[in-house]
Design an enzyme around this catalytic site. Sequence first.
Site, short mmCIF file in Angstrom:
data_model
loop_
_atom_site.label_atom_id
_atom_site.label_comp_id
_atom_site.label_asym_id
_atom_site.label_seq_id
_atom_site.Cartn_x
_atom_site.Cartn_y
_atom_site.Cartn_z
N ASP A 237 -14.03 5.49 -6.09
CA ASP A 237 -14.05 5.41 -4.63
C ASP A 237 -13.36 6.65 -4.06
O ASP A 237 -12.14 6.69 -3.93
CB ASP A 237 -13.34 4.13 -4.17
CG ASP A 237 -13.35 3.99 -2.64
OD1 ASP A 237 -14.08 4.75 -1.98
OD2 ASP A 237 -12.63 3.11 -2.12
N LYS A 244 -10.98 10.12 1.30
CA LYS A 244 -9.57 9.74 1.13
C LYS A 244 -8.71 10.99 1.02
O LYS A 244 -9.16 12.00 0.48
CB LYS A 244 -9.40 8.94 -0.17
CG LYS A 244 -9.86 7.51 -0.10
CD LYS A 244 -9.59 6.78 -1.41
CE LYS A 244 -10.13 5.37 -1.40
NZ LYS A 244 -9.49 4.48 -0.43
N ASP A 255 -11.00 1.08 -8.82
CA ASP A 255 -11.76 0.33 -7.82
C ASP A 255 -12.87 -0.52 -8.45
O ASP A 255 -13.58 -1.24 -7.76
CB ASP A 255 -12.33 1.29 -6.77
CG ASP A 255 -12.29 0.68 -5.38
OD1 ASP A 255 -11.53 -0.29 -5.18
OD2 ASP A 255 -13.04 1.15 -4.51
N ASP A 314 -15.20 4.50 3.80
CA ASP A 314 -14.20 4.08 2.80
C ASP A 314 -14.07 2.56 2.75
O ASP A 314 -13.45 2.02 1.84
CB ASP A 314 -12.84 4.74 3.11
CG ASP A 314 -11.91 4.72 1.92
OD1 ASP A 314 -12.38 4.40 0.81
OD2 ASP A 314 -10.72 5.02 2.10
N GLU A 316 -16.16 0.51 1.76
CA GLU A 316 -17.45 0.41 1.07
C GLU A 316 -17.57 -0.84 0.20
O GLU A 316 -18.67 -1.33 -0.02
CB GLU A 316 -17.67 1.66 0.21
CG GLU A 316 -17.02 1.67 -1.17
CD GLU A 316 -15.51 1.51 -1.16
OE1 GLU A 316 -14.87 1.90 -0.17
OE2 GLU A 316 -14.94 0.97 -2.13
N ARG A 318 -16.79 -3.91 0.70
CA ARG A 318 -17.34 -5.06 1.41
C ARG A 318 -18.85 -4.94 1.61
O ARG A 318 -19.56 -5.95 1.67
CB ARG A 318 -16.60 -5.25 2.75
CG ARG A 318 -16.69 -4.09 3.68
CD ARG A 318 -15.69 -4.14 4.81
NE ARG A 318 -14.33 -3.75 4.39
CZ ARG A 318 -13.27 -3.75 5.18
NH1 ARG A 318 -13.38 -4.15 6.44
NH2 ARG A 318 -12.10 -3.38 4.73
N1 BES Z 1 -10.71 0.67 -2.69
C1 BES Z 1 -10.09 0.71 -1.43
C2 BES Z 1 -8.88 -0.23 -1.31
C3 BES Z 1 -7.70 0.10 -2.17
C4 BES Z 1 -6.68 0.88 -1.65
C5 BES Z 1 -7.59 -0.40 -3.44
C6 BES Z 1 -5.59 1.18 -2.43
C7 BES Z 1 -6.48 -0.11 -4.21
C8 BES Z 1 -5.49 0.67 -3.71
C9 BES Z 1 -11.07 0.33 -0.33
O1 BES Z 1 -12.38 0.64 -0.57
C10 BES Z 1 -10.63 1.05 0.90
O2 BES Z 1 -10.60 2.25 0.89
N2 BES Z 1 -10.27 0.30 1.93
C11 BES Z 1 -9.82 0.88 3.14
C12 BES Z 1 -10.38 0.05 4.27
C13 BES Z 1 -10.22 0.68 5.61
C14 BES Z 1 -11.07 1.91 5.71
C15 BES Z 1 -10.61 -0.33 6.65
C16 BES Z 1 -8.29 0.84 3.14
O3 BES Z 1 -7.71 -0.10 2.58
O4 BES Z 1 -7.69 1.76 3.64
ZN ZN Z 2 -12.95 0.74 -2.59
ZN ZN Z 3 -12.86 2.65 0.00
#
Ligand code: BES
Ligand code: ZN
Ligand code: ZN
Length: 469
Positions: A237, A244, A255, A314, A316, A318
């Site tokens: 991811d 990111k 991920d 990001d 993604e 869901r």
């Molecule tokens: N894979 C990430 C969530 C994540 C973050 C897992 C840190 C493990 C450690 C997910 O896809 C993501 O990036 N989520 C975003 C959502 C936001 C854009 C609403 C997040 O958590 O920042």
């Molecule tokens: Zn993710």
């Molecule tokens: Zn993500």
Amino acid sequence: MNIQLIDKKFLTTKNNLTVKFLTKEKLQKAKFRKTLQKAGFDASQDSIFTMHGKSLLFCGIEDYSTDNLRSVCAVVAKAIKSFDYKSVSVDVDEKNLKAVVEGFVLGGYEFNEYKTKPKKKKIKNLYLTCRDVKALQNEFESAIITAEATCFTRDLVNTTPDDLNPPALAKIAKKLAKQNSLECKVLSKKELKKEKCNALLAVGRASRHDSKLIHLAYKPKNAKKIISLVGKGLTYDSGGLSLKPATSMVTMKMDKAGACAVLGIIKAVSELKLDVEVHAFVGAVENMIGGDAYKPDDVLTSRKGDTIEVRNTDAEGRLVLADVLDYAQDKVKADYIFDFATLTGACMVALGQYTTGIMGHNGNLKHNIRRASGKAGELSASLPFNKHLKKQLKSDIADICNISNKPYGGAITAGLFLDNFIKDENKERWLHFDIAGSAYTESPWDVNVYGATGAGVRMMTQFLKDIKE
Ligand code: BES
Ligand code: ZN
Ligand code: ZN
């Protein structure tokens, strides 16, 4: 290390290190009390002291609870790595057996796939000594199966994103299916298009690796219940165009931990030969950037038919899960549907990095799962849905938005997004597990070493075992 359950009288003590558990209370009456105290050993939880002259290793425990025994065995497993003994032995009984096995197997775990020089392991055998091998044999084998399935999940999560891309994950699933006599179906990009999995496909579009939907099934003859497990399998991811920051991207090979947990669970269940039918559905996708990448501002039509406004690429996981959950519900009429996903950083903010967040509508089911999780030695907590948070996913141009319009409650709004794709008849059957914090660690804790923890495997295997009983 080879682990054997043996009768106490057959233990060869030559070149063997014996492990002894001591509480503070027991220390007062211990044979070597003076020497131990001189060395500063006070039997506090997770403290250890080795008396090489006597081939004894003392370890401190607060009490004989499963959690404390498991934890100290993990400390011992790490400490003895450099010791030059042929074997190690620990006395076990029906109460501590599982904890000792898990402590040693999970605490002693190492991932050396990318080290060019193999480490020399001096201690070849761990002997679990008891009075009645027959009485403990089943419990012993069961503990080994669950612990090894957890290590299997860890190995997959720890594998680098270039080695474990979506087609590679499908290959691993096929191999597992062959070894454990599971049914296996892998949907190609073409088949995913036919299935209208447009949300999943959009996420994977900029990757050089084709997305896959993997379906494994374990179908025993006398199944008492049918369970569908769904796993987020983002083999990487990067965040996509909503890229990111550099430091947040590191570790994003994890991920795929939801997908790997689901594979570990079906491996454990099929080896334990539990009387439950288990289906594992995995969305294996890589979220990358490029001219072909999906974008913030896109509107995707999900498999269910609902349109989704993308405001952040990001968020993604869901999108992938929306389609896989919908597919899983159409293919299998399950008693329970559990999804596992490293879904939100917000879950870590809410609960800390050690605890899995559990979401869903069925309070009773959540309670039972939380009990199984406690019994299995995994931390979990319930994060409650409410109708106000649901409104935060409203979109002005599509049916739903892939991010919340407010910065708070992000783990729950992600759970509520998934809820949108759960059919009415399944609302009470479904739970979502956010393992973003619990699936991976860069500093050791409890039975976890650097890297993947295998979160979800012990908890769900325990729950499924209890259904059987
Ligand atoms: N894979 C990430 C969530 C994540 C973050 C897992 C840190 C493990 C450690 C997910 O896809 C993501 O990036 N989520 C975003 C959502 C936001 C854009 C609403 C997040 O958590 O920042
Ligand atoms: Zn993710
Ligand atoms: Zn993500």
